[in-house]
Design a protein around this motif. Structure first.
Motif: not given
Length: 434
Positions: A133-150, A290-299
């Protein structure tokens, strides 16, 4: 195709107040589902007394619930892709409310187990629906933040369960506490029926493929072939389960029975996990956006920190772990939930919109399958060793090692695949006539 060339892709959804309202209703359904899911975490000792069961049988409550949850993820993803989020969320609310009420009224262990199955089935329909639903109602760039807020609202549900339900159990008893909490399910069910919409006007999804078995098989296979989907599953697998196991069932018994804390003090430490989750989740969402490449280091950093603190806490010399170390462990465990959501950030760009639900379902299996395995292992080892939590909790390292190997194996493939997609999209953009 048009006379001038390929049709332009649909514009990003606009977001705005209407999007916040619709998405907020969906999140409220997820919030209540998490309250119900985690309610056993503060009621484990009460459940053991009520149904007269040992540690292995007690762990079966959570194992069966998570087994159903994990097993439902791909079917739910397909349902979301084909039926839309409104129908799936509404059905989920009906099922988890019935399960919570059944758990309140169950006179026997078998009936209570069946109620947890029903709850797990409804719970399984919530988070994937919220992401879609977040992907349908919000711009794609908001995806990571939408998931974390959910996920943050899910953490709040855990907090309510930890603080409120524990008090209700002490004040009004088992039946009244669980039956009363079931009323929240009725409230969100009504809200979902009144306000949920699958997408904003003018942003309908492309037609779904046929509903036959070959279509389903091909959709699952296409998602699985993407290394980003598989990497997402293993990130979710490796990061989520330590905190899940601690909060869902074994944290309270460990702190009370092995560490000698009061239930009140143990509840406060579980609350530290939840509060840390909230803070880290917001930070991770901002960093990844803001930093897409930070995904793997954070995990990977979260996995390393969790393993180190878990080892220090259960391996500390003497009978008791120092309070400061228990607090530190709980703070680090709070990062596990936000880190697990990074798995969806690997799967999202690897799959087209019509496969997002299916891909999310595959990813979401990971952490819950791992949690189920460790919940069972801890219960069996506690019974086998006469309650030795050091031995039982050491089972966590086995799955962490397995997941880490898979993440390192798939990380490079996923990065290459994303670069290929980026180059292809740029070439396509250059060749599409204005």
């Amino acid at each position: 195709m048009t006379q001038d060339g390929p049709a332009a892709p649909p514009a990003d959804p606009p977001g705005g107040r209407r999007a916040v309202l619709v998405w907020g209703v969906a999140v409220s359904v997820y919030f209540v589902a998490v309250v119900f899911r985690t309610s056993l975490g503060v009621a484990g000792l009460d459940a053991a007394d009520r149904f007269q069961v040992n540690a292995s049988a007690l762990s079966a409550f959570s194992i069966v619930q998570l087994l159903v949850y994990a097993g439902m993820q791909i079917p739910v993803g397909l349902m979301v892709d084909r039926l839309g989020t409104r129908k799936v969320l509404t059905l989920g609310a009906v099922l988890f409310t019935a399960g919570q009420l059944g758990f309140a009224l169950s006179p026997s262990y078998g009936m209570a187990l069946a109620a947890r199955v029903l709850l797990g089935c409804g719970d399984a329909m919530t988070f994937i629906s919220v992401l879609r639903l977040g992907g349908r109602w919000f711009p794609a760039r908001r995806g990571p933040m939408i998931a974390q807020v959910a996920a943050l609202f899910g953490v709040l549900g855990n907090l309510v369960s930890t603080m409120l339900l524990a008090r209700l159990l002490d004040d009004v008893g088992w039946t009244a506490a669980f039956a009363g909490s079931a009323c929240a399910g009725l409230v969100v069910l009504v809200l979902a029926r009144l306000f949920l919409r699958d997408h904003p006007k003018g942003h309908a999804p492309p037609p779904a493929p046929g509903a036959g078995t070959p279509s389903v098989r091909c959709q699952i296979a296409a998602s699985w072939r993407e290394p980003g989907t598989r990497l997402g599953l293993w990130v979710h697998f490796t990061t989520q389960f330590p905190a899940m196991v601690f909060l869902l069932l074994w944290g309270m018994p460990f702190l009370v029975e092995a560490q000698g804390l009061s239930r009140g003090r143990a509840g406060e430490l579980l609350t530290v996990v939840v509060l840390s989750n909230m803070v880290v989740g917001l930070a991770f969402g901002q960093i990844i956006a803001r930093h897409h490449n930070a995904r793997a280091p954070l995990a990977l950093g979260t996995i390393a920190a969790t393993a180190a603190l878990w080892a220090a806490a259960i391996g500390y010399p003497g009978d008791r772990t120092p309070p400061w170390l228990l607090v530190t462990l709980c703070v680090v465990l709070g990062a596990c939930g936000p880190a697990s959501l990074i798995g969806f950030d690997f799967a999202r760009p690897a799959n087209p919109p019509e496969r997002q639900g299916t891909a999310s379902g595959i990813v979401n299996i990971g952490g819950f399958a791992a949690s189920m395995a460790i919940l069972l292992a801890v219960g069996v080892l506690l019974d086998a060793t006469g309650g030795d939590y050091r031995v039982a909790f050491s089972s966590v390292f086995v799955l962490q090692a397995l997941g880490l190997v898979q993440i390192l194996r798939l990380r490079g493939r996923t990065a290459r695949r994303e670069r290929e997609r980026l180059v292809a999209s740029r070439v396509e953009t250059v060749h599409v006539p204005a």
